[in-house]
Design a protein around this motif. Structure first.
Motif, PDB file in Angstrom:
ATOM      1  N   ARG A 188       0.829  -1.211   0.000  1.00  0.00           N
ATOM      2  CA  ARG A 188       0.000   0.000   0.000  1.00  0.00           C
ATOM      3  C   ARG A 188       0.858   1.253   0.000  1.00  0.00           C
ATOM      4  NH1 ARG A 188      -1.367   3.533   3.972  1.00  0.00           N
ATOM      5  NH2 ARG A 188      -3.444   4.485   3.979  1.00  0.00           N
ATOM      6  N   ASP A 189       1.829   1.286   0.891  1.00  0.00           N
ATOM      7  CA  ASP A 189       2.691   2.453   1.000  1.00  0.00           C
ATOM      8  C   ASP A 189       3.487   2.666  -0.284  1.00  0.00           C
ATOM      9  OD1 ASP A 189       3.682   4.600   2.512  1.00  0.00           O
ATOM     10  OD2 ASP A 189       5.490   3.498   3.016  1.00  0.00           O
ATOM     11  N   ALA A 190       3.985   1.583  -0.885  1.00  0.00           N
ATOM     12  CA  ALA A 190       4.790   1.689  -2.111  1.00  0.00           C
ATOM     13  C   ALA A 190       3.961   2.209  -3.277  1.00  0.00           C
ATOM     14  CB  ALA A 190       5.400   0.332  -2.459  1.00  0.00           C
ATOM     15  N   ILE A 191       2.725   1.732  -3.419  1.00  0.00           N
ATOM     16  CA  ILE A 191       1.874   2.180  -4.523  1.00  0.00           C
ATOM     17  C   ILE A 191       1.546   3.660  -4.381  1.00  0.00           C
ATOM     18  CG2 ILE A 191      -0.428   1.956  -5.550  1.00  0.00           C
ATOM     19  CD1 ILE A 191      -0.280  -1.026  -5.006  1.00  0.00           C
ATOM     20  N   LEU A 192       1.168   4.086  -3.173  1.00  0.00           N
ATOM     21  CA  LEU A 192       0.798   5.494  -2.979  1.00  0.00           C
ATOM     22  C   LEU A 192       2.010   6.413  -3.141  1.00  0.00           C
ATOM     23  CD1 LEU A 192      -1.721   5.224   0.007  1.00  0.00           C
ATOM     24  CD2 LEU A 192      -2.207   5.529  -2.427  1.00  0.00           C
ATOM     25  N   ARG A 193       3.172   5.992  -2.645  1.00  0.00           N
ATOM     26  CA  ARG A 193       4.377   6.815  -2.794  1.00  0.00           C
ATOM     27  C   ARG A 193       4.769   6.933  -4.260  1.00  0.00           C
ATOM     28  NH1 ARG A 193       8.921   4.285   0.628  1.00  0.00           N
ATOM     29  NH2 ARG A 193      10.121   5.855  -0.482  1.00  0.00           N
ATOM     30  N   THR A 194       4.707   5.815  -4.974  1.00  0.00           N
ATOM     31  CA  THR A 194       5.059   5.830  -6.395  1.00  0.00           C
ATOM     32  C   THR A 194       4.088   6.697  -7.177  1.00  0.00           C
ATOM     33  OG1 THR A 194       5.997   3.609  -6.214  1.00  0.00           O
ATOM     34  CG2 THR A 194       5.453   4.392  -8.428  1.00  0.00           C
ATOM     35  N   GLY A 195       2.784   6.527  -6.916  1.00  0.00           N
ATOM     36  CA  GLY A 195       1.778   7.325  -7.620  1.00  0.00           C
ATOM     37  C   GLY A 195       1.929   8.800  -7.359  1.00  0.00           C
ATOM     38  N   ARG A 196       2.158   9.161  -6.108  1.00  0.00           N
ATOM     39  CA  ARG A 196       2.292  10.581  -5.779  1.00  0.00           C
ATOM     40  C   ARG A 196       3.546  11.176  -6.421  1.00  0.00           C
ATOM     41  NH1 ARG A 196       4.271  13.933  -1.648  1.00  0.00           N
ATOM     42  NH2 ARG A 196       2.861  15.655  -1.141  1.00  0.00           N
ATOM     43  N   THR A 197       4.634  10.413  -6.439  1.00  0.00           N
ATOM     44  CA  THR A 197       5.864  10.891  -7.073  1.00  0.00           C
ATOM     45  C   THR A 197       5.663  11.112  -8.562  1.00  0.00           C
ATOM     46  OG1 THR A 197       7.180   9.689  -5.426  1.00  0.00           O
ATOM     47  CG2 THR A 197       8.305  10.388  -7.433  1.00  0.00           C
ATOM     48  N   LEU A 198       4.977  10.181  -9.215  1.00  0.00           N
ATOM     49  CA  LEU A 198       4.702  10.346 -10.641  1.00  0.00           C
ATOM     50  C   LEU A 198       3.818  11.555 -10.895  1.00  0.00           C
ATOM     51  CD1 LEU A 198       4.011   6.616 -11.629  1.00  0.00           C
ATOM     52  CD2 LEU A 198       5.952   8.002 -12.374  1.00  0.00           C
ATOM     53  N   ALA A 199       2.796  11.735 -10.071  1.00  0.00           N
ATOM     54  CA  ALA A 199       1.885  12.865 -10.266  1.00  0.00           C
ATOM     55  C   ALA A 199       2.603  14.199 -10.067  1.00  0.00           C
ATOM     56  CB  ALA A 199       0.705  12.753  -9.302  1.00  0.00           C
ATOM     57  N   LEU A 200       3.462  14.268  -9.058  1.00  0.00           N
ATOM     58  CA  LEU A 200       4.217  15.503  -8.829  1.00  0.00           C
ATOM     59  C   LEU A 200       5.171  15.783  -9.980  1.00  0.00           C
ATOM     60  CD1 LEU A 200       5.049  15.181  -5.032  1.00  0.00           C
ATOM     61  CD2 LEU A 200       3.669  16.972  -6.085  1.00  0.00           C
ATOM     62  N   ALA A 201       5.837  14.733 -10.466  1.00  0.00           N
ATOM     63  CA  ALA A 201       6.805  14.913 -11.544  1.00  0.00           C
ATOM     64  C   ALA A 201       6.133  15.375 -12.825  1.00  0.00           C
ATOM     65  CB  ALA A 201       7.551  13.609 -11.796  1.00  0.00           C
ATOM     66  N   ASP A 202       4.903  14.946 -13.045  1.00  0.00           N
ATOM     67  CA  ASP A 202       4.212  15.255 -14.287  1.00  0.00           C
ATOM     68  C   ASP A 202       3.352  16.505 -14.179  1.00  0.00           C
ATOM     69  OD1 ASP A 202       4.105  14.454 -16.888  1.00  0.00           O
ATOM     70  OD2 ASP A 202       2.239  13.349 -16.654  1.00  0.00           O
ATOM     71  N   GLY A 203       3.371  17.135 -13.021  1.00  0.00           N
ATOM     72  CA  GLY A 203       2.531  18.317 -12.852  1.00  0.00           C
ATOM     73  C   GLY A 203       1.093  17.974 -12.570  1.00  0.00           C
ATOM     74  N   GLY A 204       0.802  16.675 -12.386  1.00  0.00           N
ATOM     75  CA  GLY A 204      -0.583  16.270 -12.181  1.00  0.00           C
ATOM     76  C   GLY A 204      -1.178  16.856 -10.932  1.00  0.00           C
ATOM     77  N   THR A 205      -0.469  16.760  -9.828  1.00  0.00           N
ATOM     78  CA  THR A 205      -1.012  17.309  -8.607  1.00  0.00           C
ATOM     79  C   THR A 205      -0.891  18.818  -8.604  1.00  0.00           C
ATOM     80  OG1 THR A 205       1.135  16.940  -7.569  1.00  0.00           O
ATOM     81  CG2 THR A 205      -0.538  15.263  -7.242  1.00  0.00           C
ATOM     82  N   GLY A 206       0.030  19.379  -9.442  1.00  0.00           N
ATOM     83  CA  GLY A 206       0.154  20.839  -9.513  1.00  0.00           C
ATOM     84  C   GLY A 206      -1.049  21.468 -10.172  1.00  0.00           C
ATOM     85  N   SER A 207      -1.315  21.083 -11.435  1.00  0.00           N
ATOM     86  CA  SER A 207      -2.474  21.643 -12.120  1.00  0.00           C
ATOM     87  C   SER A 207      -3.757  21.259 -11.414  1.00  0.00           C
ATOM     88  CB  SER A 207      -2.506  21.168 -13.579  1.00  0.00           C
ATOM     89  OG  SER A 207      -2.639  19.765 -13.626  1.00  0.00           O
ATOM     90  N   GLY A 208      -3.730  20.124 -10.729  1.00  0.00           N
ATOM     91  CA  GLY A 208      -4.911  19.716  -9.976  1.00  0.00           C
ATOM     92  C   GLY A 208      -5.191  20.623  -8.805  1.00  0.00           C
ATOM     93  N   ARG A 209      -4.205  21.396  -8.382  1.00  0.00           N
ATOM     94  CA  ARG A 209      -4.416  22.312  -7.263  1.00  0.00           C
ATOM     95  C   ARG A 209      -5.077  23.612  -7.689  1.00  0.00           C
ATOM     96  NH1 ARG A 209       0.189  24.299  -4.050  1.00  0.00           N
ATOM     97  NH2 ARG A 209      -1.552  25.244  -2.938  1.00  0.00           N
ATOM     98  N   ILE A 210      -5.200  23.866  -8.984  1.00  0.00           N
ATOM     99  CA  ILE A 210      -5.845  25.102  -9.439  1.00  0.00           C
ATOM    100  C   ILE A 210      -7.332  25.041  -9.125  1.00  0.00           C
ATOM    101  CG2 ILE A 210      -6.418  26.488 -11.459  1.00  0.00           C
ATOM    102  CD1 ILE A 210      -3.805  25.643 -12.713  1.00  0.00           C
TER     103      ILE A 210
END
Length: 679
Positions: free
Chosen positions: A167-189
Motif C-alpha cells: 500500500r505504502d509503495a503504490i501510494l508513494r510511487t503514484g504521488r511521485t509520478l503525479a508531482l513529476a508530471d505536474g498532475g497534482t500541480g495543475s490539480g491544485r488550481i
C-alpha cells in the motif's frame, strides 16, 4: 558424556562470520540492487492499464522521475507508468523487492496498478498470489490529490505487514509520478470559485502580471543597429501575462461562453496561457506561420525551456473584462507537460532582435509569473507515514502489550521473592501463559517466527528500512523486548513467557499431567543429540533463503505457529495434522517442539551467548547430592551434573521454586534439621 558435535558453535561461527564481513555485505547489497531490474511495461500492458485501445506509445523517461510516458494514437499524453522498486525502492516483509507498476493519469488518479514481482512469506503461508494481485488492483481510481484517501484498500488479514508495505509503495510511487508530471500541480488550481472582477482588480490581486520596455530603453539597447527605434516615452513592448484556468481570471477576461469553449478544448495535461501586448514590437511576429513555432516566445521554469507552438494557438479579438487597456495583440497558447507545474513560478520571455554590423543585437522582455494562492486549492496535508498510522490505530493493544511486558519484567527482576512462594509463582506462571496464548496469540496474532529473523537478515542485504518493521507495532515491541532480554536473561524471555505456541504446549502438558498422563523421560545422551535438529533447521532455512526465499519459506513450515496460532487451525488438513502430532507428543514430553524442532529457539540461542547476568541460583550440592531439579525442568535444560544450559533454558523458574522451597530442597531440609539439632 559430552557430545563431540556442537551445532551451537557451528551456528555461531556461521553467524559471526556473516556479521563480521561488513564489506562483503555491502558489496553483495550493491550487486543485489544492480541485478534486480525494474519491471518494464510494454505497449499492450500500458494500453490495458490506461483503458485505451492499441496502438499506444510507451517512451522511457529519466527526468524528472524515471518511468515511462504513455501517449495515445493521436499524440495525447495519457499519463505515466512507474516502477515501485525503481521509484520507492519497495522492499517487502521478506527483505526482497516487491515491484508494482503504477499508472497515473493526467488528473493525478491511479489508472491502474499491477503486481510484477514479489517474494512475500504470506503467499506460501495461508494466502494465494491472487489475493495479493487483487489487493494491488484495488488501488485503481485513487485520487492522489484527495486529502483523505478513504477509498484506499484495507489491509489483508494475516498479511498486514506485507500489504501495508505494498500500500505504502503504490501510494508513494503514484504521488511521485503525479508531482513529476505536474498532475497534482495543475490539480491544485481552483476551477470552481468565481467572482466578477474588472481589470484593475485582477491586476491588483496578481491574476495578470506585466513587464514593460519603453522606446527610450529599446533605443539605448539597439543603438547602431538597422531600424533602431527612436527614443521616446512610448511603449516598445508592454507585455501582460495570465493563466486562464482559474475562472476568476479566464472567465473575467474572455467571458463565460469563450472561456467555456477554451477550457472544453484544452487537453488534460495543458493549461491556457494568455498574452496581451501593445507597443511597437509584436510578441508573435510572423515567422511562426511557416515554422509553427513562436520563436520570439519562451516559457521557462526551473531552468527548463518550454517552446511555444501553434498547436492550440488562438488569437483573441476582444476581451470581455471592463477597464482593460487597448492592446495591439491578444493571444492564447497551450503549455504544459514534461514536468511543467503551473502552480509554481515561471517566466515568460519575449526576445527582440535587430541586425548590426557586428552581428545581431537582442533584448529580452520577461514577466516572472506566479499564480497567487487565491487561485489555488489548499495543498494536501502531509501524508502520515504508514508506520505512524499503524501505531495510532493499535494504541489499545500497544498499551496492553506494554503492560504485559512490564509485568514480565517485574516477575524476572523479583524472581527470588516470587519463587519463595510456590503458589504465587504457579498462579503467575499459568495466568501469564494463558494471556500469552489467548490474547497475544489468538487475539492479536503477535507470534514471532523464524521467518522474521530471515527477513531481517535479508533486509541487511536488500536495503534495511525501519519503516518495514515499525509497520507492525506489536511484533516490533516484542522483538525489541526480546532483543534486550537476550542480554539480561537469555532466550527464555521469549521462549518461556511470550511464545503463544510454547504456552499452548505447556498448558496442554499441565492438563495432561493433571489427568494422570505418564511423562516420558528422554535419556540425557539422546536428549542432547536431538538438539542438533533445530539448529540444523535454522541454519538450513537461513542458507536456503539466500538462494530462494520461496524454498526457505516452504522449509519454514516446520514452524506450526501459522497453523495453530495465526490461522487458529483453519487450514488444510496436513498442516493441522502436523500441529496435532506435535501437541500429542507434548502431552508425554513437555514442550517437545521447543526441545528438538524449533528453529526460532535455535536462532535466539545464538545471540543469547552474549547474556550479561546469571540470575538462576545453584548450590555446590546441585547435581552431586541432589538431582531433583533435573527431571522437573520444563525443557530438560539441566544436565546430570546440575548445570543449567542457558541455550536451552526457557526461564520457567521451576528449578528456583525447588531451590527456595525448604520443604522440597534436600539441602535446605538438611540445614533445617541441623539447626533444630543444635537448638
Amino acid at each position: 558424556m559430552r557430545c563431540a558435535f556442537h551445532p551451537l558453535r557451528v551456528a555461531a561461527i556461521v553467524v559471526l562470520a556473516f556479521f563480521g564481513a561488513p564489506q562483503a555485505i555491502a558489496e553483495t547489497r550493491i550487486g543485489f540492487e544492480a541485478e534486480v531490474a525494474p519491471a518494464v511495461p510494454d505497449a499492450a500492458l500500458a494500453a490495458e492499464m490506461f483503458g485505451v485501445p492499441l496502438p499506444v506509445t510507451v517512451e522511457r523517461t529519466e527526468s524528472p522521475i524515471p518511468g515511462w510516458q504513455v501517449s495515445a494514437r493521436d499524440g495525447t499524453t495519457l499519463g505515466r507508468i512507474g516502477s515501485s522498486w525503481e521509484i520507492a525502492s519497495s522492499v517487502g516483509y521478506s527483505g526482497r523487492p516487491i515491484d508494482m507498476l503504477v499508472a497515473v493519469d493526467r488528473d493525478a488518479r491511479i489508472a491502474a496498478a499491477r503486481l510484477m514481482r514479489q517474494s512475500e512469506p504470506i503467499l506460501t503461508l495461508g494466502l494465494t498470489e491472487s489475493d495479493i494481485v487483487g489487493f494491488v488492483q484495488g488501488f485503481e481510481g485513487i485520487d492522489l490529490r484527495a486529502p483523505e484517501k478513504t477509498d484506499v484498500p484495507r489491509f489483508i488479514s494475516r498479511a498486514t505487514v506485507s500489504t501495508a508495505v505494498i500500500r505504502d509503495a503504490i501510494l508513494r510511487t503514484g504521488r511521485t509520478l503525479a508531482l513529476a508530471d505536474g498532475g497534482t500541480g495543475s490539480g491544485r488550481i481552483d476551477r470552481l470559485t468565481f467572482e466578477p472582477l474588472d481589470w484593475d482588480a485582477l491586476v491588483r490581486i496578481g491574476g495578470v502580471q506585466s513587464a514593460t520596455m519603453s522606446m527610450a530603453e529599446a533605443a539605448e539597447i539597439f543603438a547602431g543597429t538597422e531600424n533602431a527605434p527612436n527614443p521616446s516615452a512610448a511603449h516598445f513592448l508592454d507585455l501582460h501575462v495570465a493563466l486562464l484556468d482559474p475562472p476568476e481570471i479566464g472567465r473575467n477576461l474572455l467571458g463565460e461562453r469563450a472561456y467555456s469553449g477554451v477550457m472544453g478544448d484544452l487537453p488534460a495535461d495543458r493549461v491556457a496561457l494568455f498574452l496581451a501586448s501593445r507597443g511597437l514590437y509584436s510578441h508573435r511576429g510572423l515567422d511562426w506561420r511557416n515554422s509553427g513555432v513562436f520563436d520570439r516566445l519562451a516559457v521557462i521554469q526551473n531552468a527548463n525551456r518550454y517552446p511555444v507552438t501553434d498547436q492550440g494557438y488562438l488569437r483573441i479579438d476582444d476581451l470581455a473584462i471592463e477597464g482593460a487597456p487597448v492592446f495591439k495583440e491578444r493571444s492564447l497558447f497551450r503549455i504544459g507537460g514534461n514536468g511543467f507545474d503551473p502552480t509554481e513560478p515561471f517566466r515568460v520571455e519575449v526576445t527582440a532582435s535587430r541586425d548590426a554590423a557586428s552581428g545581431p543585437v537582442t533584448a529580452t522582455i520577461g514577466v516572472d509569473y506566479a499564480l497567487p494562492e487565491r487561485f489555488l486549492l489548499p495543498p494536501p496535508p502531509r501524508q502520515v507515514p504508514l508506520w505512524e498510522e499503524m501505531w495510532l490505530r493499535k494504541r489499545p493493544a500497544i498499551i496492553a502489550l506494554a503492560t504485559m511486558l512490564t509485568v514480565l519484567t517485574g516477575i524476572l527482576l523479583f524472581q527470588d521473592s516470587i519463587t519463595r512462594r510456590p503458589l504465587l509463582w504457579r498462579r503467575l506462571r499459568l495466568g501469564f501463559l494463558t494471556v500469552t496464548l489467548v490474547w497475544l496469540g489468538w487475539g492479536v496474532n503477535a507470534q514471532l517466527s523464524v521467518v522474521q529473523v530471515v527477513a531481517f537478515l535479508q533486509s541487511l542485504l536488500s536495503g534495511f528500512r525501519w519503516e518495514t518493521f515499525l509497520v507492525e507495532p506489536l511484533i516490533f515491541m516484542l522483538w525489541s523486548f526480546v532483543a534486550l532480554g537476550l542480554l539480561f536473561w537469555g532466550r527464555g524471555v521469549f521462549c518461556g513467557w511470550l511464545c503463544p505456541f510454547g504456552a499452548l504446549q505447556e498448558l496442554t502438558n499441565q492438563a495432561a499431567q493433571k489427568l494422570g498422563v505418564k511423562q516420558i523421560a528422554v535419556p540425557f545422551g539422546l536428549h542432547q543429540r536431538l538438539w542438533v535438529i533445530k539448529y540444523t533447521l535454522f541454519i538450513g532455512i537461513l542458507a536456503i533463503s539466500f538462494y530462494s526465499m520461496k524454498d526457505a519459506l516452504i522449509l519454514a513450515e516446520v514452524e506450526p505457529f501459522k497453523t495453530a496460532i495465526s490461522l487458529r487451525m483453519i487450514r488444510a488438513w496436513p498442516f493441522v495434522a502436523f500441529v496435532l502430532a506435535i501437541l500429542a507428543a507434548g502431552l508425554f514430553i513437555e514442550r517437545f517442539y521447543c526441545r528438538y524442532l524449533c528453529p526460532l529457539g535455535a536462532a535466539l540461542a545464538i545471540p543469547a551467548k552474549l547474556k550479561i547476568f546469571d540470575w538462576l541460583r545453584r548450590r555446590p550440592q546441585c547435581g552431586r547430592e541432589c538431582r531433583l531439579c533435573e527431571p522437573k525442568c520444563t525443557v530438560g535444560a539441566i544436565d546430570p551434573l546440575g548445570r543449567i544450559n542457558p541455550n536451552e533454558c526457557v526461564l520457567c523458574l521451576r528449578c528456583q521454586v525447588i531451590y527456595n522451597d525448604p520443604n522440597t530442597c534436600p539441602t535446605l531440609k538438611r540445614r533445617a534439621r541441623s539447626q533444630q539439632a543444635t537448638s
